[in-house]
Write an enzyme that holds these catalytic residues in place. Structure first.
Site, PDB file in Angstrom:
ATOM      1  N   HIS A   1      72.514  34.447  61.319  1.00  0.00           N
ATOM      2  CA  HIS A   1      72.222  34.965  62.670  1.00  0.00           C
ATOM      3  C   HIS A   1      72.541  36.460  62.749  1.00  0.00           C
ATOM      4  CE1 HIS A   1      73.187  30.640  64.139  1.00  0.00           C
ATOM      5  NE2 HIS A   1      71.873  30.803  64.263  1.00  0.00           N
TER       6      HIS A   1
ATOM      7  N   LYS B   1      73.047  18.560  74.237  1.00  0.00           N
ATOM      8  CA  LYS B   1      73.842  18.671  73.006  1.00  0.00           C
ATOM      9  C   LYS B   1      75.318  18.748  73.358  1.00  0.00           C
ATOM     10  CE  LYS B   1      70.662  21.079  69.836  1.00  0.00           C
ATOM     11  NZ  LYS B   1      70.444  22.333  69.104  1.00  0.00           N
TER      12      LYS B   1
ATOM     13  N   ARG C   1      63.593  31.175  58.236  1.00  0.00           N
ATOM     14  CA  ARG C   1      64.294  31.022  56.954  1.00  0.00           C
ATOM     15  C   ARG C   1      63.353  30.495  55.881  1.00  0.00           C
ATOM     16  NH1 ARG C   1      68.751  27.306  59.649  1.00  0.00           N
ATOM     17  NH2 ARG C   1      66.762  26.565  60.422  1.00  0.00           N
TER      18      ARG C   1
ATOM     19  N   SER D   1      73.869  26.600  61.428  1.00  0.00           N
ATOM     20  CA  SER D   1      75.139  26.201  62.050  1.00  0.00           C
ATOM     21  C   SER D   1      75.480  24.764  61.661  1.00  0.00           C
ATOM     22  CB  SER D   1      75.030  26.311  63.572  1.00  0.00           C
ATOM     23  OG  SER D   1      74.736  27.624  63.962  1.00  0.00           O
TER      24      SER D   1
END
Ligand code: PNS
Length: 164
Positions: free
Chosen positions: A16, A40, A89, A127
């Site tokens: 990040h 979440k 990514r 993460s």
């Protein structure tokens, strides 16, 4: 031109930070916008994530951190941002990211999504990977800023005794 960089950042990783750092060279201001997501259960509270990110970007004069509820395009508008910044990514990121970019375009025609290719060295990093490694007692200090690694060890487990 200003950008927001939206996400969960639970926690912020070096991947990040790579995107934020490079975004700061392209835009006048980059706001890291943390989504308050009721679906979440995060490892870190919103306040903790704001503090972690604030420390991680303290050396970047045109980066700031904020939280938001609701739509990303509304967050962009309220932060006077014309751009939504996202990192890509690997190819598998692309499908979901393209869907989000197209959806956001239908919601706000004047806001553009700009993708930066995540630096190669962080192309595996998320993460979730960080939390998985920490939960099983592995080292994470090569994956996140040092102060975040300390928070993770405190929350998840003791730091690994041997850290090559
Ligand atoms: O870090 P993440 O979980 O990959 O970030 C995803 C995020 C926060 C960018 C995305 O879920 C989002 O934009 N949520 C806000 C709701 C929204 O605007 N939805 C419309 C686009 S699909």
């Amino acid at each position: 031109m200003n950008a927001i960089y939206p996400g969960s950042f639970d926690p912020i990783t070096l991947g990040h930070l790579d995107i934020v750092t490079r975004g700061c060279r392209l835009f006048e201001q980059v706001t890291i916008a943390i989504l308050r997501n009721p679906n979440k259960t995060p490892l870190f509270t919103m306040e903790e994530r704001i503090a972690q990110i604030g420390e991680a970007i303290a050396h970047l004069p045109n980066a700031r951190v904020a939280s938001f509820d609701g739509l990303t395009v509304d967050c962009a508008k309220s932060n006077q941002s014309q751009v939504i910044l996202r990192g890509l990514r690997v190819l598998s990121d692309f499908e979901m990211e393209l869907q989000m970019a197209h959806t956001n375009k239908t919601l706000a025609e004047d806001i553009e999504t700009v993708f930066l290719a995540t630096s190669n060295e962080y192309s595996f990093l998320s993460s979730s990977v960080v939390k998985e490694v920490a939960r099983f007692g592995g080292p994470v200090d090569h994956l996140v800023p040092a102060h975040v690694a300390k928070d993770i060890y405190q929350r998840c487990c003791a730091p690994p005794a041997l850290n090559p």
